[in-house]
Design an enzyme around this catalytic site. Structure first.
Site, PDB file in Angstrom:
ATOM      1  N   PHE A 103      39.477  42.435  36.749  1.00  0.00           N
ATOM      2  CA  PHE A 103      38.177  42.825  37.292  1.00  0.00           C
ATOM      3  C   PHE A 103      37.059  42.519  36.310  1.00  0.00           C
ATOM      4  O   PHE A 103      35.906  42.702  36.646  1.00  0.00           O
ATOM      5  CB  PHE A 103      38.161  44.308  37.645  1.00  0.00           C
ATOM      6  N   TRP A 108      32.710  45.580  43.512  1.00  0.00           N
ATOM      7  CA  TRP A 108      32.735  45.395  42.055  1.00  0.00           C
ATOM      8  C   TRP A 108      34.148  45.117  41.568  1.00  0.00           C
ATOM      9  O   TRP A 108      34.358  44.342  40.632  1.00  0.00           O
ATOM     10  CB  TRP A 108      32.175  46.645  41.378  1.00  0.00           C
ATOM     11  N   HIS A 109      35.134  45.747  42.203  1.00  0.00           N
ATOM     12  CA  HIS A 109      36.513  45.577  41.748  1.00  0.00           C
ATOM     13  C   HIS A 109      37.074  44.192  42.050  1.00  0.00           C
ATOM     14  O   HIS A 109      37.982  43.736  41.350  1.00  0.00           O
ATOM     15  CB  HIS A 109      37.414  46.640  42.390  1.00  0.00           C
ATOM     16  N   GLY A 110      36.583  43.546  43.060  1.00  0.00           N
ATOM     17  CA  GLY A 110      37.117  42.225  43.348  1.00  0.00           C
ATOM     18  C   GLY A 110      36.483  41.595  44.569  1.00  0.00           C
ATOM     19  O   GLY A 110      35.981  42.289  45.470  1.00  0.00           O
TER      20      GLY A 110
END
Length: 478
Positions: A478, A326-328
């Protein structure tokens, strides 16, 4: 538009607050919705149409997802509609955020066999990870019968696009704010009086501490592998650990303060995470709104910890792989997620997820947890696994080499003082800006001290913003 830009501080925020104060209460949601879409459009441009399209789909689906007490709406139909809406939301996120990463992996495999494959290059819409999660929370909470669907499109637009939390959170679950969307607001000046100090605190954290540490951190992480040393690696890792906390918690403070000034109470996002005694506790204190979202919409639906140890570990693995991803769209984020998931599983398996009662053991466990978190942030910050492994290798093997000229030049006296002062915060018994000493309203000396510190800090932060010495929030990416 950033919270720390002159455009926002000198013009946008005052204009919105004045409009909310002077206009009838029934106009509040409309003012916030229009202002939020303008706020988003200044940075996202044509991606505003993408946000609006997602809002239309989810708003239209809401009423049809409500449980029907008369049995006229079959559960199967509702279930398939929910799956379809969530698939739409996730497909938007997957295409815009992960298409480039996916095509890079395909191209890499194609090259192994002498082939060629085009790599997708798509600009990332600001806040897409956050407004996607808000949409999913909205439809799931309605499907579960926890809250009613909104019939007013202005109220829905206010929830999804509210500018304090649109770009980088906190992630507000629908059931946390549904009861606040009705516009009964009788203490508008009290809300501003309560919210502004929180906003000012976040501005000081961001502009004075996080942005001041950024050049030193960038210099450490930009050091070539053949010049990396034990001192540079640890300086960069500790510096980033502090920079990220003060940047992201500063944004959260500003968002919560702005929300309160507008009449909304947004959820807390941090609770002194670096004072945690276990990694399990760390994740109850760090980015709490994200942890709660994954708990409610992924971990518990998978079974949580109700089906034995093996399935609990499986669920933890899934959640933290997704958390990293989800963060990257990069392997460093995936490995960071796997790293934290593995630590949580080890703690559970060994019975170390409970904090020890002995004070000496607590100090040792707190130090170990902080070191483990610092190692994880090296993965999180590094542009690729090669650099991450280089830094981690030097952190584990002491040497007697010092700092490079570039890093030494970036470590000014001011940044050294800030680095030591910021680090000291996490070893004091009470947080010096949010602890009892400065928040107590009963003590005149404490009140004077609180006002004095915030006035000086806010004035200095305003000077830094006015001179242009600020950078985007780290979580904007993000």
């Amino acid at each position: 538009m950033s919270f720390v830009s002159p455009l926002f501080l000198w013009y946008f925020m005052p204009a919105v607050l004045i409009a909310v104060l002077l206009c009838p209460r029934s106009w509040r949601n409309g003012i916030v919705a229009v202002a939020s879409l303008l706020f988003y459009a200044t940075g996202a441009g044509s991606f505003t149409l993408l946000l609006l399209a997602c809002m239309v789909i989810n708003f239209a689906a809401g009423p049809a997802l409500e449980p029907d007490e008369w049995g006229m709406r079959p559960d199967n139909r509702r279930r398939w509609l929910l799956i379809g809406v969530i698939a739409f939301d996730l497909s938007i996120l997957l295409v815009w955020k992960y298409a480039g990463f996916a095509t890079e992996q395909i191209a890499w495999f194609a090259q192994l066999f002498g082939g060629d494959f085009p790599i997708a290059e798509l600009a990332l819409p600001i806040g897409i990870s956050f407004f996607t999660f808000h949409h999913i929370s909205y439809v799931v909470d309605i499907y579960r019968g926890e809250r009613h669907a909104l019939r007013n499109p202005v109220s829905f637009a206010t929830y999804i696009s509210m500018f304090p939390q649109l770009a980088a959170g906190p992630i507000v679950r629908y059931r946390e704010i549904a009861d606040q969307l009705p516009q009964h607001r009788s203490h508008r000046f009290d809300d501003i009086a309560a919210g502004f100090p929180r906003f000012a605190l976040g501005l000081v954290k961001k502009a004075v501490i996080a942005d001041s540490l950024a050049p030193m951190v960038d210099a450490c992480f930009a050091t070539p592998a053949d010049e990396m040393t034990f001192a540079i690696a640890w300086l960069g890792a500790i510096g980033y650990t502090l920079q990220l906390y003060f940047d992201f918690s500063g944004y959260s403070d500003m968002a919560i303060g702005l929300g309160r000034m507008l009449g909304f109470r947004l959820p807390e996002n941090f609770a002194r995470p670096y004072s945690s005694v276990t990694i399990t506790e760390f994740w109850r204190r760090w980015h709490m709104s994200l942890s709660r979202w994954f708990r409610d919409y992924v971990y518990i639906p998978l079974g949580g910890n109700r089906a034995g140890a093996r399935k609990t570990y499986r669920n933890l693995c899934i959640v933290f792989v997704l958390t990293g991803f989800w963060h990257g769209a990069a392997w460093t984020f995936v490995v960071w997620g796997v790293y934290h998931g593995a630590l949580l599983i080890i703690e559970r398996a060994c019975g170390w997820d409970k904090a020890p009662k002995d004070s000496a053991a607590r100090v040792a466990r707190r130090a170990l947890t902080l070191v483990l978190a610092i190692f994880g942030w090296v993965l999180f910050r590094s542009p690729d696994m090669g650099q991450a492994l280089t830094m981690l290798g030097h952190m584990l093997v002491p040497d007697f080499d010092g700092l490079s000229e570039l890093v030494e030049a970036s470590l000014t006296n001011q940044r050294l003082v800030l680095l030591l002062g910021a680090a000291a915060i996490f070893f004091l018994p009470a947080h010096p800006v949010t602890g009892p000493l400065l928040e107590s309203a009963r003590s005149r000396p404490a009140t004077v001290l609180r006002i004095g510190i915030m006035t000086v800090g806010l004035a200095y932060a305003a000077i830094l913003v006015a001179t242009g010495t600020f950078s985007p929030f780290l979580y904007y990416q993000f």
